[in-house]
Design an enzyme around this catalytic site. Structure first.
Site, PDB file in Angstrom:
ATOM      1  N   ARG F 102      22.267  14.145   0.317  1.00 16.76           N
ATOM      2  CA  ARG F 102      21.160  13.572  -0.452  1.00 16.76           C
ATOM      3  C   ARG F 102      20.127  12.896   0.447  1.00 16.76           C
ATOM      4  O   ARG F 102      18.915  13.045   0.266  1.00 16.76           O
ATOM      5  CB  ARG F 102      21.713  12.590  -1.498  1.00 16.76           C
ATOM      6  CG  ARG F 102      20.714  11.794  -2.316  1.00 16.76           C
ATOM      7  CD  ARG F 102      19.554  12.554  -2.929  1.00 16.76           C
ATOM      8  NE  ARG F 102      19.903  13.780  -3.596  1.00 16.76           N
ATOM      9  CZ  ARG F 102      19.110  14.859  -3.650  1.00 16.76           C
ATOM     10  NH1 ARG F 102      17.904  14.848  -3.101  1.00 16.76           N
ATOM     11  NH2 ARG F 102      19.506  15.957  -4.252  1.00 16.76           N
ATOM     12  N   LYS F 137      -2.412   4.803   2.793  1.00 13.71           N
ATOM     13  CA  LYS F 137      -1.703   4.711   1.504  1.00 13.71           C
ATOM     14  C   LYS F 137      -0.385   5.494   1.578  1.00 13.71           C
ATOM     15  O   LYS F 137      -0.212   6.519   0.917  1.00 13.71           O
ATOM     16  CB  LYS F 137      -2.602   5.245   0.394  1.00 13.71           C
ATOM     17  CG  LYS F 137      -3.869   4.411   0.239  1.00 13.71           C
ATOM     18  CD  LYS F 137      -4.801   4.940  -0.848  1.00 13.71           C
ATOM     19  CE  LYS F 137      -6.047   4.046  -0.943  1.00 13.71           C
ATOM     20  NZ  LYS F 137      -7.023   4.539  -1.925  1.00 13.71           N
ATOM     21  N   LYS F 169     -15.430  -3.136   6.449  1.00 12.61           N
ATOM     22  CA  LYS F 169     -15.592  -2.995   5.008  1.00 12.61           C
ATOM     23  C   LYS F 169     -16.413  -4.146   4.447  1.00 12.61           C
ATOM     24  O   LYS F 169     -16.835  -5.047   5.184  1.00 12.61           O
ATOM     25  CB  LYS F 169     -14.206  -2.935   4.356  1.00 12.61           C
ATOM     26  CG  LYS F 169     -13.373  -1.750   4.841  1.00 12.61           C
ATOM     27  CD  LYS F 169     -12.143  -1.539   3.953  1.00 12.61           C
ATOM     28  CE  LYS F 169     -11.423  -0.259   4.376  1.00 12.61           C
ATOM     29  NZ  LYS F 169     -10.293   0.057   3.480  1.00 12.61           N
ATOM     30  N   GLU F 199     -17.941   1.166   6.416  1.00 11.04           N
ATOM     31  CA  GLU F 199     -17.868   1.702   5.065  1.00 11.04           C
ATOM     32  C   GLU F 199     -19.139   1.327   4.305  1.00 11.04           C
ATOM     33  O   GLU F 199     -19.499   0.146   4.233  1.00 11.04           O
ATOM     34  CB  GLU F 199     -16.625   1.133   4.359  1.00 11.04           C
ATOM     35  CG  GLU F 199     -16.419   1.676   2.965  1.00 11.04           C
ATOM     36  CD  GLU F 199     -15.157   1.119   2.316  1.00 11.04           C
ATOM     37  OE1 GLU F 199     -14.052   1.359   2.846  1.00 11.04           O
ATOM     38  OE2 GLU F 199     -15.279   0.423   1.293  1.00 11.04           O
ATOM     39  N   ASP F 220     -18.272   5.726   0.646  1.00  9.17           N
ATOM     40  CA  ASP F 220     -17.245   5.421  -0.333  1.00  9.17           C
ATOM     41  C   ASP F 220     -17.723   5.755  -1.745  1.00  9.17           C
ATOM     42  O   ASP F 220     -18.666   5.142  -2.253  1.00  9.17           O
ATOM     43  CB  ASP F 220     -16.884   3.929  -0.229  1.00  9.17           C
ATOM     44  CG  ASP F 220     -15.702   3.593  -1.116  1.00  9.17           C
ATOM     45  OD1 ASP F 220     -14.790   4.431  -1.239  1.00  9.17           O
ATOM     46  OD2 ASP F 220     -15.708   2.480  -1.681  1.00  9.17           O
TER      47      ASP F 220
END
Lengths: 283, 283, 283, 283, 283, 283
Positions: F102, F137, F169, F199, F220
């Site tokens: 597994r 992410k 940012k 950004e 963005d």
């Protein structure tokens, strides 16, 4: 050994023990034993009889101390060895044998002590339906090894930790309101892969537990008579476990009272270390 | 406690023990005890008498299990407590008290067992020049705690590991060629901060060690007569240590033979866990 | 190397250093060097002369970076190497050689720097009774390696840490009330395996320490005259150590003043890194 | 300090250093200093002038040694302190102050040494366009702290490790076939967040690197004349870095040759520890 | 949160995630955000509806990044939040908020995704006897957190690992010789605290498992008709679990076929991360 | 694999995953599978097509579970495999194959899912100048592995963490006062090895960033029209990246708008696990 114990976990315990013992270095050996000198270590029993457990530790320890050991002999795990019989024989760099000697012995003497004591309890209930099981009363940090030694001695493991069994005790009952409600909550919220066992101190509690659907009942410090009554009360299929102050003297009569499991804290918290001697000779 | 034991080291041992016991979680408590419920835990002695050691573990454990404990009572380290006397009393989140109970007891019962046994040996030699010292025969991973318990029981620590003492044994002698050469090598290569102690099995070895400048001699498994002769032979200033199968029955006569130190492996490898009970009541 | 340094401890230091340097990956090598390409790395001295220490680090580093190195040449630990002489030659996967180059050099340049400086101090006192010893003024996390380099350079190790020697300083004296009381406490509570050394700043203190039974005395920042007086005062058998601002210029006259040990912080905190070059060629 | 250094990372380095120094315990302090006794530690400069770096270590160390310190004074990071000026003053449990003294000093003396040396290089190039940058020639395990000290001294950090910059060296060029191909591969495979810097040893290489689109060029061991030519050749916008044997004597002339960055390995591998004294008085 | 998840274990996962993301430091924030500047972070839902899980992570993360956060608002674990509703609001050091933002969101978006998906399955079987349970198909290293999220979503946990349940599959059966023998071996050697569950692919196997005393049966990839037949065959008391390709479309009909447990791997291996936005404003 | 991923880091992730899954032991296998029994495991694809990533995990896992595996077949990393094609075949100790099944599948199914999804995005923009890049992410603790899978799928890595890229940012801009000042600060304080990316949410910001010397601009959530305008505005050489809700449907038109990089969070946070089956047969 592979099936019984994780190598990672074993090595981790040995590394910690070596770090603790060797610290900044084995000063005596460093000062007195020339590099490259080789030796042969022979470990022998110095007790009337032992059940051997953990002897694979020698090779791991001597490897970590840089001895590059060759295993000449190694008795089987679980074998019964009498006085002067050989546990193992190893050849390797002398300095590593000396540096690892005490740590290795500390492990094997402890584990063989547990296996030997377990075997006595197991033999004492031979022929009955009862199995000897251990408890969580182990030395902190050594549980996996100590429970392994119990298995080697013929015992069966109770839960390994709080995550491998549901055991409802007085405080859980009090917090839930009643045995019935505690069982209901466990039935609903715990993984379904677990039995539900309830610790009872009276026959009335046993009755409530049985009625509420407990799968196993732990009779805590009950008299032999009450144990027999409990068995009659719950019928033959519900698991009955007994705990509390069980000794080699009392264990058989408890077994004969018809219980399935007898848990003995002494297996791990009071087993005497088995005496082993290691003799190292120069090559 | 600060002076005696590193907090980092203590917390590390406790975290390991909790990880081992709690694993994926305390399933029974999680299922049956509501969050926010508070309780009071009282720990009592269930032996005729103990010497308490390690009781500070309770607060650390209950903190780690999220109980946010308040210490209501805590007996002093080293205090002698009789049956039913209180070791400590703690108030906090019920679930954390239940989850931590066994781990905390495993520590304190072990350490109090060691302190109690040590105290018996120390009392047995009262009035002589002999001091009771421990050995490296400790449970792997628990040495610092076990040696602390010996100190609490009135004993003195022998070396903590292979890095805190020079102790020349038979294999070091053989590897060097003779006691004299082994001592010379140690004198030259080891840090000067150490005494040089030599393990001897015969009076001839004692003589060679003394002549070669040993600071201390460990008499291994000698008879009482030979111990007395060794003392006479080396004079009053050279440290004499005795080891090997010392019991409560034999320790005083050994002490009276004029030795300075008696090392007892049983202090740590065979001390019986002291029985303590923890009762938790809901608030 | 086995006898001198624990492999576990060495690998741990190297893994930390690699983690710190490689982080998310060796981006330049990953982008520009094809997998499977092999190379040969040759490390040479770029100083007039060095005493080599730590050269076994290359193989460990290149193994951890996946180079699967083959050792073609490796100079002996402690050998004196002159400009352009070869420290070692290794063949393996090119990418791993490139990724490990800086980390390996950082270790060996530091350790050879310490060994080389130590050797200068040791040579400077040749023929006297004095030995050169190190201190605890090491780079945090690197003490075992740095003390090993001191041994390779011919120096002797002072205590490895606060647990491998009793050294009573002014604050211990003040806390105990007097030198005599501090010695008494140490004699009673510390393991008997240690000498008792006392740091003294005046001849009066030396006298008190001697009378109270100190085994060694550390003369802190004393004049040569006072050092000679101290030696006369304590006789030939008590160990005398000198520390404080010792340089290559002053060390011989201190040695000739009759001391046993001269501790030099500069060995570890101020040794200059030895310049080594690594050339890697494609195969 | 928060913005500059991770607390987790700092504490980890200190814990390792304490474990290394304290080991089984501070035997001398344990034997001679009564529990509960309090003291005040004052740290002073013993150099003509230093740039202070890392003084926050004292509080962390004393906290870990159980001193529960109160900070009475603490000089600012980066402040220039002259002889006898106070670095910090702390009150707490005496035993913890004594146990932590050496470890704390080892850190602060090293870091202040780096900051002080960096400041000298930075001051030497004042008024030019050049910035002083560090290298990866740091003590294994201490890079984050040492690069912090460089920033405190007014220097700028070069890449922290192999993962925070593309720097194409001779072996990368050889493995790719040419500078142009190496740059192309890096441009294609490495994260786009990085500049591409190429190490050049000749003006011909500089020309190829410029043509192939390098963003920065590292001139390795070039003469002043060649450095000036390189600047003329690449125009004012391409970043020029110089490295190789830069000293306080040569750094200004290099800066005046028109480079942007001068990297100095000595900042970290050869900074002398700054002498600090800690005096502890009983309260 | 205390009862559900170990703080030690949680902090360990967060520390690893921060180490992985922050590495040598948050370069952008370090360069552009002045120390001491404070900010307020507001986290909002950007999905039609979510079931919130793991929101306590924000405070832990911001604490570790040195933000010293104050919690202004925090939605309850398990609460259903619609678009634009507030998950939490925190005030603290700006730099720490920025450094921790992505790591914290990565946790909460994942866990809320799992809780939200679980809730959909749980709602889909409302009113039946079936419970939704998870599997061991979790992201490596995140199992405890992911299983917590399943509980928050109303699901029940299947075994946490190979140590918290007996589940006999085809290979165990083959290795033992038959279902009956596999059950016998498990009954004899595994801790008695576990039920014995057997995975079956045919009704014949179901019959053998029932006869041999299995406590639970896992029907693997069976048709609805066979599931109904299995229920009829084993009677109402034996636990029936279904697994294999269960979707939101099929789950209700499976539940209505009379099973007790439906295990859904998708809960953890395929839950979509819930979109959350964090806005940080200067104070 | 060596060049792509650190073995230490890989083994660490696998050890954690095994510890989490195996815990106190694989109870079912321990009870039912005899020691010494050998088996052969075959892993096959159960999807129409996958891009394989991480298949080397099988051998590492089976080695750690004590299976001593022999690799009979292993498909290449990055190969496209259709339904029923073989990923790998391994022979070894049966118990270790079962225990590791597994955990190994959890890794390979996740990583192949990421590689497969990445490949789809990469194919969708074939022939344009745009490259597909990942984001931060990722699943906490698995970033290095997940970014490796992106590379295997033909994608390019964006920064690995906050330490491998400067990305300014809105909050950094606000804290600095303006885009221009933020760029200036980054240019001055961050290592020179980094590009500076900003950004932007509006074309006005794009203009300011360009003028202030940004090397790359992250657009963005802009419309296609604005993306085209941005490209026209900044000219062909400045790097343009687009992020925000990019899907397989929209990615090609974004690429054709002339951007260099398209970052897609879904590659790692939303890739579906690829279904693989492992069949184990007895030998």
């Amino acid at each position: 050994m592979m099936e019984l114990l994780s190598v990672i976990e074993l090595d981790d315990a040995i590394e910690r023990a070596l770090a603790e013992d060797v610290g900044h270095g084995d000063l005596t050996t460093r000062a007195t034993v020339p590099s490259g000198k080789r030796g042969r270590a022979r470990i022998q029993v110095k007790e009337p009889e032992i059940v051997l457990a953990g002897a694979f530790v020698f090779e791991r320890v001597f490897t970590m101390t840089g001895s590059a050991p060759q295993v000449l002999k190694l008795a089987d795990e679980g074998s019964r060895l009498r006085n002067r019989m050989i546990v193992g024989e190893f050849e390797g760099e002398m300095s590593g044998l000396l540096t690892g000697e005490r740590v290795a012995l500390n492990f094997v003497q402890l584990l063989s002590g547990i296996a030997t004591l377990t075997r006595k309890f197991v033999d004492a209930v031979a022929g009955t339906r009862a199995q000897i099981v251990d408890t969580r009363k182990t030395h902190p940090g050594l549980r996996a090894l100590e429970k392994y030694a119990v298995r080697i001695g013929g015992g069966r493991n109770h839960r390994f930790g709080l995550d491998s069994g549901i055991l409802i005790k007085d405080n859980h009952i009090a917090a839930s309101g009643s045995i019935t409600r505690a069982i209901d909550r466990a039935r609903k919220f715990a993984p379904h892969t677990f039995l539900i066992e309830v610790e009872c101190e009276t026959l009335a509690q046993v009755e409530e537990a049985r009625t509420a659907g407990a799968d196993a009942i732990l009779l805590d410090n009950m008299t032999l008579d009450d144990i027999r009554r409990a068995r009659a009360q719950v019928g033959p299929d519900l698991l009955l476990e007994v705990s509390g102050g069980v000794t080699l003297e009392t264990v058989r009569s408890i077994a004969e009272a018809g219980v399935d499991l007898i848990s003995v804290g002494a297996l791990t918290h009071s087993a005497r270390a088995m005496d082993l001697s290691m003799r190292i000779e120069s090559l």
